[in-house]
Motif scaffolding. Structure first.
Motif, PDB file in Angstrom:
ATOM      1  N   LEU A  97     -13.480  -5.915   1.916  1.00  0.00           N
ATOM      2  CA  LEU A  97     -13.118  -6.939   2.294  1.00  0.00           C
ATOM      3  C   LEU A  97     -12.908  -8.125   3.346  1.00  0.00           C
ATOM      4  O   LEU A  97     -12.585  -9.340   2.608  1.00  0.00           O
ATOM      5  N   LYS A  98     -13.916  -7.799   4.452  1.00  0.00           N
ATOM      6  CA  LYS A  98     -13.417  -9.548   5.624  1.00  0.00           C
ATOM      7  C   LYS A  98     -14.720 -10.390   4.398  1.00  0.00           C
ATOM      8  O   LYS A  98     -14.282 -11.562   5.747  1.00  0.00           O
ATOM      9  N   LYS A  99     -15.419 -10.186   3.868  1.00  0.00           N
ATOM     10  CA  LYS A  99     -16.156 -11.452   3.343  1.00  0.00           C
ATOM     11  C   LYS A  99     -14.785 -12.036   2.634  1.00  0.00           C
ATOM     12  O   LYS A  99     -15.828 -13.382   2.447  1.00  0.00           O
ATOM     13  N   ALA A 100     -13.862 -11.983   2.823  1.00  0.00           N
ATOM     14  CA  ALA A 100     -12.936 -13.024   1.216  1.00  0.00           C
ATOM     15  C   ALA A 100     -12.817 -14.074   2.941  1.00  0.00           C
ATOM     16  O   ALA A 100     -12.167 -15.141   2.091  1.00  0.00           O
ATOM     17  N   GLU A 101     -13.226 -13.767   4.198  1.00  0.00           N
ATOM     18  CA  GLU A 101     -12.853 -15.201   5.024  1.00  0.00           C
ATOM     19  C   GLU A 101     -14.407 -16.012   4.347  1.00  0.00           C
ATOM     20  O   GLU A 101     -13.742 -17.209   5.104  1.00  0.00           O
ATOM     21  N   GLU A 102     -14.743 -15.912   3.750  1.00  0.00           N
ATOM     22  CA  GLU A 102     -15.980 -16.675   3.651  1.00  0.00           C
ATOM     23  C   GLU A 102     -15.474 -17.974   2.427  1.00  0.00           C
ATOM     24  O   GLU A 102     -16.231 -18.289   1.783  1.00  0.00           O
ATOM     25  N   LEU A 103     -14.141 -17.491   2.367  1.00  0.00           N
ATOM     26  CA  LEU A 103     -13.666 -18.075   1.009  1.00  0.00           C
ATOM     27  C   LEU A 103     -12.597 -19.409   1.485  1.00  0.00           C
ATOM     28  O   LEU A 103     -11.438 -18.645   2.221  1.00  0.00           O
ATOM     29  N   SER A 104     -11.907 -20.429   0.670  1.00  0.00           N
ATOM     30  CA  SER A 104     -11.188 -21.588   0.984  1.00  0.00           C
ATOM     31  C   SER A 104     -10.640 -21.356  -1.045  1.00  0.00           C
ATOM     32  O   SER A 104     -10.954 -21.079  -1.217  1.00  0.00           O
ATOM     33  N   PHE A 105      -8.895 -22.174  -0.703  1.00  0.00           N
ATOM     34  CA  PHE A 105      -7.979 -21.926  -2.126  1.00  0.00           C
ATOM     35  C   PHE A 105      -7.923 -23.512  -1.973  1.00  0.00           C
ATOM     36  O   PHE A 105      -6.891 -24.281  -0.682  1.00  0.00           O
ATOM     37  N   ILE A 106      -8.271 -23.621  -2.779  1.00  0.00           N
ATOM     38  CA  ILE A 106      -7.066 -25.149  -3.246  1.00  0.00           C
ATOM     39  C   ILE A 106      -6.564 -25.022  -4.678  1.00  0.00           C
ATOM     40  O   ILE A 106      -6.468 -24.170  -5.771  1.00  0.00           O
ATOM     41  N   THR A 107      -5.662 -25.809  -4.750  1.00  0.00           N
ATOM     42  CA  THR A 107      -4.583 -25.689  -6.062  1.00  0.00           C
ATOM     43  C   THR A 107      -5.338 -26.626  -6.702  1.00  0.00           C
ATOM     44  O   THR A 107      -4.914 -27.726  -6.469  1.00  0.00           O
ATOM     45  N   ILE A 108      -5.112 -26.784  -8.594  1.00  0.00           N
ATOM     46  CA  ILE A 108      -5.712 -26.980  -9.141  1.00  0.00           C
ATOM     47  C   ILE A 108      -3.516 -26.764  -9.806  1.00  0.00           C
ATOM     48  O   ILE A 108      -3.647 -26.623 -10.577  1.00  0.00           O
ATOM     49  N   LYS A 109      -3.244 -28.268  -9.998  1.00  0.00           N
ATOM     50  CA  LYS A 109      -2.312 -28.746 -10.814  1.00  0.00           C
ATOM     51  C   LYS A 109      -2.051 -28.282 -12.150  1.00  0.00           C
ATOM     52  O   LYS A 109      -3.053 -28.699 -12.713  1.00  0.00           O
ATOM     53  N   HIS A 110      -1.121 -27.990 -12.710  1.00  0.00           N
ATOM     54  CA  HIS A 110      -0.481 -28.239 -14.008  1.00  0.00           C
ATOM     55  C   HIS A 110      -0.893 -29.238 -15.095  1.00  0.00           C
ATOM     56  O   HIS A 110      -2.266 -29.413 -15.718  1.00  0.00           O
ATOM     57  N   ASP A 111      -0.893 -30.111 -14.251  1.00  0.00           N
ATOM     58  CA  ASP A 111      -1.383 -31.910 -15.103  1.00  0.00           C
ATOM     59  C   ASP A 111      -2.190 -32.245 -14.155  1.00  0.00           C
ATOM     60  O   ASP A 111      -2.333 -33.738 -14.618  1.00  0.00           O
ATOM     61  N   SER A 112      -3.166 -31.192 -13.389  1.00  0.00           N
ATOM     62  CA  SER A 112      -4.779 -31.813 -13.178  1.00  0.00           C
ATOM     63  C   SER A 112      -5.681 -32.244 -14.157  1.00  0.00           C
ATOM     64  O   SER A 112      -5.343 -31.755 -15.907  1.00  0.00           O
ATOM     65  N   GLU A 113      -6.208 -33.524 -14.277  1.00  0.00           N
ATOM     66  CA  GLU A 113      -7.481 -33.870 -14.847  1.00  0.00           C
ATOM     67  C   GLU A 113      -8.651 -32.564 -15.304  1.00  0.00           C
ATOM     68  O   GLU A 113      -8.994 -32.502 -16.378  1.00  0.00           O
ATOM     69  N   PHE A 114      -8.616 -31.741 -13.972  1.00  0.00           N
ATOM     70  CA  PHE A 114      -9.822 -29.991 -14.934  1.00  0.00           C
ATOM     71  C   PHE A 114      -9.245 -29.603 -15.790  1.00  0.00           C
ATOM     72  O   PHE A 114      -7.531 -29.247 -15.833  1.00  0.00           O
ATOM     73  N   LYS A 115      -9.796 -29.939 -16.531  1.00  0.00           N
ATOM     74  CA  LYS A 115      -9.510 -28.587 -17.928  1.00  0.00           C
ATOM     75  C   LYS A 115     -10.493 -27.507 -18.275  1.00  0.00           C
ATOM     76  O   LYS A 115     -12.403 -28.472 -17.780  1.00  0.00           O
ATOM     77  N   VAL A 116     -10.895 -26.819 -18.311  1.00  0.00           N
ATOM     78  CA  VAL A 116     -11.297 -25.821 -19.746  1.00  0.00           C
ATOM     79  C   VAL A 116     -10.458 -25.423 -21.307  1.00  0.00           C
ATOM     80  O   VAL A 116      -9.772 -25.528 -20.831  1.00  0.00           O
ATOM     81  N   GLU A 117     -11.591 -25.850 -22.038  1.00  0.00           N
ATOM     82  CA  GLU A 117     -10.901 -25.776 -23.768  1.00  0.00           C
ATOM     83  C   GLU A 117     -10.896 -24.350 -23.627  1.00  0.00           C
ATOM     84  O   GLU A 117     -11.926 -23.178 -23.152  1.00  0.00           O
ATOM     85  N   GLY A 118      -9.479 -24.011 -24.016  1.00  0.00           N
ATOM     86  CA  GLY A 118      -9.294 -22.718 -23.754  1.00  0.00           C
ATOM     87  C   GLY A 118      -8.591 -21.773 -22.888  1.00  0.00           C
ATOM     88  O   GLY A 118      -7.818 -20.358 -22.592  1.00  0.00           O
ATOM     89  N   TYR A 119      -8.320 -23.156 -21.689  1.00  0.00           N
ATOM     90  CA  TYR A 119      -7.538 -22.018 -20.597  1.00  0.00           C
ATOM     91  C   TYR A 119      -6.715 -23.044 -20.480  1.00  0.00           C
ATOM     92  O   TYR A 119      -6.969 -24.367 -20.428  1.00  0.00           O
ATOM     93  N   ASN A 120      -5.237 -22.502 -20.354  1.00  0.00           N
ATOM     94  CA  ASN A 120      -4.277 -23.346 -20.013  1.00  0.00           C
ATOM     95  C   ASN A 120      -3.905 -23.386 -18.732  1.00  0.00           C
ATOM     96  O   ASN A 120      -3.327 -21.771 -17.836  1.00  0.00           O
ATOM     97  N   ILE A 121      -3.659 -24.099 -17.550  1.00  0.00           N
ATOM     98  CA  ILE A 121      -2.916 -23.774 -15.905  1.00  0.00           C
ATOM     99  C   ILE A 121      -2.053 -23.501 -15.928  1.00  0.00           C
ATOM    100  O   ILE A 121      -0.873 -24.055 -16.657  1.00  0.00           O
TER     101      ILE A 121
END
Length: 380
Positions: A10-34
């Motif tokens: 579980l301590k390996k999670a410390e090697e990750l950071s998190f960012i928020t992708i907003k619902h109306d972001s330009e970041f899109k993946v076809e077939g997935y809705n944020i």
């Protein structure tokens, strides 16, 4: 799927950071809705650092970086709150770019395994079998990496962690042969797990099954050699199982022939002594238990059995001596109750009360202790 070893990674999670992708972001993946509230996505810290150094963070934080980190957190924490959402994202992404996620996770695991980074190797395989829990190759290789992790903890003298990783490997190997009863290498590794647990009969059966399924020449020779060397241990296990089933004479038929070549094997002597004790051949039983104390002077179970032998012949002074010695080594409710009852039968009520009440303090739920207390109350 349950994982016994998750707490160690579980301590390996410390090697990750998190960012928020907003619902109306330009970041899109076809077939997935944020989701309308946005989505917290992981990024490996090393990716962020590389982006900052090269001043190209936006280029480095791309869809594949997010996919990799999602796989990583799923492999670290099977209960992470966004895992189900991440699985939807991964499914949509693989369909969009025609990515074989299983192959990717397998590749990443092998990459880290080859350089000795077993924890990272394990994380990718754990993600694989979390997402696809019937993936036989994933389960098998996950078990193999668990075995390597167990060796690491053995070198560190961490027996608890070592055993947890071995049990994890055992569990997943059992799943492998349940899913594919003809997976020969699964039987090969399982045989060693059962052998190391002292389940010699089961180990022999499993190894014989591996031989039937076919393995390479070297592995076949190795298994055949192991089976040959363990014949006496198989016979020992068959013997003590018979003793525990109350079939003492049959048990002795298995155990006694082993004594000549294993006269200092205290476990064998103990089971022979126990069989004779069960048959009420007390003097013979005592001789075997006494031999054990020459080999292992502080073997507590043997002292208790000698105490019970003496008590059965009403030699309470000697019984008390054995029980007291055992209690000094291990303050166990059952030993204390035996000591208390020996004192009671020797007419010493005060000491009987002291030891039986002490046993109750240690474990108020113990049925033997409760029964001894009831009997003690008749004399107060």
């Amino acid at each position: 799927m349950k994982f016994k070893i998750e707490k160690y990674i579980l301590k390996k999670a410390e090697e990750l950071s998190f960012i928020t992708i907003k619902h109306d972001s330009e970041f899109k993946v076809e077939g997935y809705n944020i989701p309308s509230e946005g989505l917290q996505v992981p990024i490996k810290n090393e990716v962020l650092v590389k982006g900052i150094k090269e001043k190209t963070a936006q280029d480095n934080i791309n869809a594949m970086s997010i996919v990799d980190a999602m796989i990583y957190i799923i492999g670290i924490d099977s209960q992470f709150r966004y895992n189900e959402e991440y699985k939807k994202f991964l499914n949509a992404f693989k369909n969009k770019v025609n990515l074989d996620l299983n192959a990717y996770m397998g590749y990443m695991s092998k990459k880290y395994f080859d350089i000795g980074e077993y924890t990272d190797s394990l994380i990718y395989l754990k993600a694989l079998i979390t997402i696809n829990n019937d993936d036989i190759n994933g389960l098998y290789h996950y078990a193999i990496v668990c075995q390597e992790m167990a060796k690491k903890y053995q070198k560190d003298n961490d027996d608890k962690a070592m055993n947890d990783f071995l049990l994890e490997a055992l569990n997943k190997l059992e799943m492998v042969i349940d899913l594919d009863p003809e997976f020969a290498l699964g039987y090969y590794h399982l045989g060693y797990h059962y052998y190391n647990q002292g389940q010699y009969v089961k180990s022999k059966v499993i190894w014989e099954e591996a031989l039937k399924l076919g393995l390479d020449e070297d592995t076949t020779s190795e298994i055949q050699e192991n089976i040959g060397k363990m014949d006496f241990k198989v016979q020992y296990e068959e013997g003590y199982n018979l003793v525990f089933q109350g079939r003492n004479e049959e048990g002795l038929e298995k155990l006694l022939p082993l004594e000549e070549d294993n006269s200092d094997w205290w476990n064998l002597l103990f089971m022979i002594g126990l069989a004779y004790k069960n048959m009420n051949e007390i003097e013979t039983a005592k001789k075997y238990f006494e031999k054990i104390l020459v080999i292992k002077p502080h073997q507590v179970d043997t002292m208790v059995e000698l105490g019970l032998c003496e008590a059965s012949t009403f030699n309470m002074e000697k019984a008390i001596e054995y029980f007291e010695t055992a209690a000094k080594i291990k303050e166990d409710p059952e030993i204390l109750c035996n000591l208390g009852m020996a004192y009671l039968n020797n007419g010493d009520l005060d000491d009987a009360i002291y030891y039986i009440e002490r046993a109750y303090e240690l474990d108020p739920q113990d049925e033997i202790t409760i029964a001894c207390l009831r009997e003690l109350d008749m004399y107060r």
